[in-house]
Design a protein around this motif. Structure first.
Motif, PDB file in Angstrom:
ATOM      1  N   LEU A  80       0.275  -1.534  -0.325  1.00 19.28           N
ATOM      2  CA  LEU A  80       0.030   0.055   0.619  1.00 19.28           C
ATOM      3  C   LEU A  80       0.873   1.073   0.043  1.00 19.28           C
ATOM      4  O   LEU A  80       1.028   1.623   0.626  1.00 19.28           O
ATOM      5  CB  LEU A  80      -0.938  -0.088   1.111  1.00 19.28           C
ATOM      6  CG  LEU A  80      -2.280  -1.289   0.748  1.00 19.28           C
ATOM      7  CD1 LEU A  80      -2.564  -1.590   2.733  1.00 19.28           C
ATOM      8  CD2 LEU A  80      -2.860  -0.936   0.597  1.00 19.28           C
ATOM      9  N   PRO A  81       1.001   1.680  -0.846  1.00 19.11           N
ATOM     10  CA  PRO A  81       2.031   2.323  -0.931  1.00 19.11           C
ATOM     11  C   PRO A  81       1.590   3.690  -0.519  1.00 19.11           C
ATOM     12  O   PRO A  81       3.002   5.114  -0.046  1.00 19.11           O
ATOM     13  CB  PRO A  81       2.202   2.967  -2.937  1.00 19.11           C
ATOM     14  CG  PRO A  81       1.270   2.122  -3.831  1.00 19.11           C
ATOM     15  CD  PRO A  81       0.701   1.228  -2.513  1.00 19.11           C
ATOM     16  N   HIS A  82       0.621   4.210  -0.188  1.00 17.62           N
ATOM     17  CA  HIS A  82       0.329   5.181   0.753  1.00 17.62           C
ATOM     18  C   HIS A  82      -0.572   5.060   2.125  1.00 17.62           C
ATOM     19  O   HIS A  82      -1.597   4.139   1.616  1.00 17.62           O
ATOM     20  CB  HIS A  82      -1.126   6.311  -0.203  1.00 17.62           C
ATOM     21  CG  HIS A  82      -1.242   7.408   0.479  1.00 17.62           C
ATOM     22  ND1 HIS A  82      -0.369   8.788   0.629  1.00 17.62           N
ATOM     23  CD2 HIS A  82      -2.575   7.745   1.593  1.00 17.62           C
ATOM     24  CE1 HIS A  82      -1.544   9.668   1.344  1.00 17.62           C
ATOM     25  NE2 HIS A  82      -2.436   8.724   1.536  1.00 17.62           N
ATOM     26  N   LEU A  83      -0.011   5.206   3.297  1.00 14.46           N
ATOM     27  CA  LEU A  83      -0.830   5.194   4.399  1.00 14.46           C
ATOM     28  C   LEU A  83      -0.900   6.698   4.794  1.00 14.46           C
ATOM     29  O   LEU A  83      -0.388   7.081   5.486  1.00 14.46           O
ATOM     30  CB  LEU A  83       1.177   4.227   5.242  1.00 14.46           C
ATOM     31  CG  LEU A  83       1.324   2.933   4.898  1.00 14.46           C
ATOM     32  CD1 LEU A  83       3.019   2.659   5.046  1.00 14.46           C
ATOM     33  CD2 LEU A  83       0.002   2.133   4.941  1.00 14.46           C
ATOM     34  N   HIS A  84      -2.053   6.453   4.866  1.00 18.70           N
ATOM     35  CA  HIS A  84      -2.623   7.872   5.132  1.00 18.70           C
ATOM     36  C   HIS A  84      -2.871   8.066   6.626  1.00 18.70           C
ATOM     37  O   HIS A  84      -3.201   7.899   7.549  1.00 18.70           O
ATOM     38  CB  HIS A  84      -3.879   7.836   4.538  1.00 18.70           C
ATOM     39  CG  HIS A  84      -4.765   9.279   4.977  1.00 18.70           C
ATOM     40  ND1 HIS A  84      -4.521  10.153   3.797  1.00 18.70           N
ATOM     41  CD2 HIS A  84      -6.167   9.342   5.363  1.00 18.70           C
ATOM     42  CE1 HIS A  84      -5.547  11.160   3.699  1.00 18.70           C
ATOM     43  NE2 HIS A  84      -6.054  10.600   4.571  1.00 18.70           N
ATOM     44  N   ASP A  85      -2.289   9.590   7.208  1.00 21.30           N
ATOM     45  CA  ASP A  85      -2.781   9.922   8.572  1.00 21.30           C
ATOM     46  C   ASP A  85      -3.966   8.994   9.623  1.00 21.30           C
ATOM     47  O   ASP A  85      -5.049  10.114   9.533  1.00 21.30           O
ATOM     48  CB  ASP A  85      -2.313  10.834   8.844  1.00 21.30           C
ATOM     49  CG  ASP A  85      -1.685  11.912  10.206  1.00 21.30           C
ATOM     50  OD1 ASP A  85      -1.734  11.087  10.891  1.00 21.30           O
ATOM     51  OD2 ASP A  85      -1.239  13.449   9.794  1.00 21.30           O
TER      52      ASP A  85
END
Length: 196
Positions: A159-164
């Motif tokens: 998952l290239p984006h790990l949302h805050d």
């Protein structure tokens, strides 16, 4: 490394918020697959044989990078962390502390490190949570020479984006921390010389 898009959503209210934090988080994740595939994410690939310390980077160093730092250190990896816009000395975000505690990770002593206080060392690998963070690192003359990549390229699934998760719901915070935790065994395997 194969990148698997997230599954199609079921007909469940709140599914996006629980899995991706917000609709914006889902959109950023979908965009990150393209950025990564097209090599637009400002990755500077590491030489695994030279990596001696894993440095986790996020926005405030009170949620994602704080958790990754402590979780990786607990399995014997040399670690550090900082935030690109951190309030130096701030404690970890209380809901993250609570959920991390349920997972056996104690963030009680963590204090945020601002970017300016981070001291690069030979063998550092910067692991950011978002492609836009990599771009900020690449634009920083003090940090641009360091190898850098996305932590989410080591999660399972990728998952290239790990949302805050800051100020988001507990189910998403838990999912985010579990995703980060899933990267730790892979990091240990890929970068054995980062072991203390």
């Amino acid at each position: 490394m194969a990148i698997t898009p997230p599954p199609s959503p079921p007909d469940t209210p709140g599914w996006i918020d629980a899995r991706f934090g917000t609709a914006r988080g889902l959109v950023r994740l979908m965009l990150s697959y393209g950025e990564t595939a097209l090599r637009l994410a400002s990755v500077r690939a590491p030489d695994a044989a030279e990596v001696r310390r894993l440095v986790f980077v996020c926005h405030g160093n009170i949620c994602r990078s704080a958790f990754a730092d402590v979780a990786a250190a607990e399995v014997g990896l040399a670690t550090a962390s900082f935030g690109l816009s951190a309030a130096h000395g701030a404690p970890a975000h209380p809901p993250v502390v609570a959920i991390a505690g349920e997972m056996g990770i104690d963030l009680g002593r963590h204090r945020a490190t601002e970017r300016e206080a981070y001291q690069p060392q030979p063998g550092d690998l910067l692991l950011a949570m978002e492609a836009r963070q990599l771009r900020r690192i690449a634009a920083d003359a003090r940090l641009a020479h360091l190898p850098r990549t996305l932590l989410g390229l080591y999660t399972r699934p990728v998952l290239p984006h790990l949302h805050d998760p800051y100020r988001l719901n507990d189910p998403y915070t838990r999912a985010c921390l579990q995703r980060i935790a899933s990267a730790i065994p892979e990091l240990s395997s890929r970068f054995p010389k980062a072991a203390r």
